[in-house]
Design an enzyme around this catalytic site. Structure first.
Site, PDB file in Angstrom:
ATOM      1  N   ALA A  62      10.862  15.755  26.069  1.00 53.12           N
ATOM      2  CA  ALA A  62      11.637  15.883  27.304  1.00 53.12           C
ATOM      3  C   ALA A  62      10.920  16.824  28.254  1.00 53.12           C
ATOM      4  O   ALA A  62      10.286  17.792  27.831  1.00 53.12           O
ATOM      5  CB  ALA A  62      13.040  16.408  27.019  1.00 53.12           C
ATOM      6  N   ASP A  63      11.040  16.523  29.531  1.00 49.52           N
ATOM      7  CA  ASP A  63      10.555  17.440  30.556  1.00 49.52           C
ATOM      8  C   ASP A  63      11.686  18.287  31.115  1.00 49.52           C
ATOM      9  O   ASP A  63      11.456  19.382  31.608  1.00 49.52           O
ATOM     10  CB  ASP A  63       9.876  16.655  31.676  1.00 49.52           C
ATOM     11  CG  ASP A  63       8.501  16.185  31.257  1.00 49.52           C
ATOM     12  OD1 ASP A  63       7.525  16.853  31.618  1.00 49.52           O
ATOM     13  OD2 ASP A  63       8.404  15.172  30.543  1.00 49.52           O
ATOM     14  N   ARG A  64      12.911  17.761  31.028  1.00 51.39           N
ATOM     15  CA  ARG A  64      14.081  18.543  31.417  1.00 51.39           C
ATOM     16  C   ARG A  64      15.318  17.893  30.799  1.00 51.39           C
ATOM     17  O   ARG A  64      15.505  16.684  30.887  1.00 51.39           O
ATOM     18  CB  ARG A  64      14.233  18.610  32.934  1.00 51.39           C
ATOM     19  CG  ARG A  64      15.368  19.530  33.414  1.00 51.39           C
ATOM     20  CD  ARG A  64      15.508  19.501  34.941  1.00 51.39           C
ATOM     21  NE  ARG A  64      14.295  19.968  35.609  1.00 51.39           N
ATOM     22  CZ  ARG A  64      14.220  21.092  36.320  1.00 51.39           C
ATOM     23  NH1 ARG A  64      15.274  21.871  36.454  1.00 51.39           N
ATOM     24  NH2 ARG A  64      13.090  21.434  36.910  1.00 51.39           N
ATOM     25  N   ALA A  67      15.439  13.926  31.302  1.00 54.02           N
ATOM     26  CA  ALA A  67      14.304  13.426  32.077  1.00 54.02           C
ATOM     27  C   ALA A  67      13.064  13.484  31.197  1.00 54.02           C
ATOM     28  O   ALA A  67      12.736  14.527  30.640  1.00 54.02           O
ATOM     29  CB  ALA A  67      14.096  14.269  33.330  1.00 54.02           C
TER      30      ALA A  67
END
Length: 391
Positions: A266-268, A276
């Protein structure tokens, strides 16, 4: 031999240039925050944890250079302001990844606190920053190993499918992953790929599948590189093959176990669990739900943004059109003579419009669990994640 993507000693930082992998292994020196900004923006280094660490350490190197050459102000507030401005600049390199902003905020608070101590000089403020940035490197490897162990345990307890018992009687699983979440995306070991490494280490992995991950091919270039490096049984598929893979009970060389879980990074992660991650993740989550396959997100708590309520609030970075219409790699060698010079070729019709979002958002409803360094968070009986409980 352990794959190392970030090498650091005080005053010196080098990153493995991921644009050249898997064909060339080249370490680029970074001397300043500006060097790191370009490396991150150009994706010579990528992966949410890795870019946060590289950004932080690049500024540590720059501050060390300034301090040892007597170029830092003696005023703590001046040095603090310099650091805050550099951190803000670094955050602009890739806005979707929360780890970078989280690290900048945390380091900024440390700097502000030190600068306000009576009698402290500018060099001491810089030293406080450098020590905090260096701790990030060690902490990330430790957290990734914890993620790997927690995730592997959860998968074996919750995602064993029919036919997952090997001839020796040991439960084995096949796992599909997307993009790159290993040593190249972190300080070491990895998040989603760390779970795969942990499964393999205990003899519980039948096979790992990795997607090509168009348009930047992080799966075929980077994840495949790591899997081969670690001698993990693995098969590469194109992104469009995932549905067919999940639909069949057996696939790939010597494969007798259906895919039990899809594990991504995950990036966020928003407060409600919306995630995201690399473009294509959402589609995999939809496929997992349809086929009854567990879908897991592996990420340290620094990736969870409790200030972002839902995925609708996440800014999605859009990348240049040429990343879709062109592809770069070495010319195939003639008559078995190896690889030739690097070339860029076009693969699309001239004049075609291109949409190239780097990420998509997977709704929390499609996520079975979020693997963190303190355990796996599952939804309650009403289908809600309570991520605030792990802070």
């Amino acid at each position: 031999m352990t794959l190392v993507a970030i090498t650091y000693t005080r005053g010196s930082l080098h990153i493995l240039n991921q644009l050249l992998l898997p064909h060339q292994t080249t370490y680029d020196p970074l001397h300043s925050a500006r060097d790191a900004w370009h490396a991150i923006h150009e994706m010579r280094v990528r992966g949410a944890p890795a870019i946060a660490i590289v950004a932080a350490l690049s500024l540590a190197v720059e501050l060390h250079t300034l301090a040892t050459s007597n170029q830092l102000s003696a005023e703590p507030k001046d040095v603090g302001q310099l650091i805050l401005e550099k951190l803000e600049f670094l955050v602009s390199s890739r806005p979707t990844a929360v780890n970078l902003a989280e690290a900048a905020g945390r380091l900024g608070r440390i700097v502000n606190g030190r600068a306000q101590v009576q009698g402290v000089g500018g060099n001491e403020v810089a030293e406080a920053y450098i020590e905090a940035a260096e701790r990030m490197l060690d902490d990330d490897v430790r957290d990734n190993r914890a993620i790997g162990e927690s995730g592997a345990k959860w998968v074996l307890e919750h995602a064993i499918t029919k036919g997952s018992i090997s001839g020796t009687g040991q439960a084995k699983v096949a796992v599909l992953t997307h993009c790159n979440t290993g040593s190249l995306a972190t300080a070491g070991y990895g998040t989603a790929l760390g779970v795969i490494r942990s499964l393999h280490a205990t003899g519980s992995l039948e096979r790992a599948y990795c997607t090509e991950t168009r348009p930047y091919n992080q799966g075929s270039r980077l994840t495949a590189f790591e899997l081969v490096h670690d001698n993990i049984p693995a098969t590469l598929i194109t992104d469009s093959m995932a549905a067919a893979l999940l639909a069949r009970q057996s696939a790939g060389p010597a494969q007798s176990v259906g895919v039990s879980a899809i594990i991504v990074g995950a990036d966020r992660v928003a407060a409600n669990g919306d995630t995201a991650n690399k473009i294509g993740t959402y589609g995999l989550a939809v496929l997992a739900k349809y086929h009854g396959v567990k879908f897991l997100v592996a990420a340290p708590r620094t990736t969870i943004d409790m200030n972002t309520k839902t995925g609708a609030d996440i800014v999605i970075e859009e990348r240049p059109e040429k990343e879709v219409t062109r592809i770069r790699g070495p010319r195939d060698g003639e008559e078995g003579n190896g690889l030739g010079a690097m070339e860029t070729i076009t693969v699309a019709a001239d004049g075609i419009g291109v949409w190239n979002p780097a990420f998509d958002v997977t709704p929390a409803a499609l996520v079975d669990g979020i693997i963190t360094e303190v355990g796996v968070v599952e939804k309650d009986g009403s289908g809600v994640f309570h991520l605030e409980r792990i802070f």
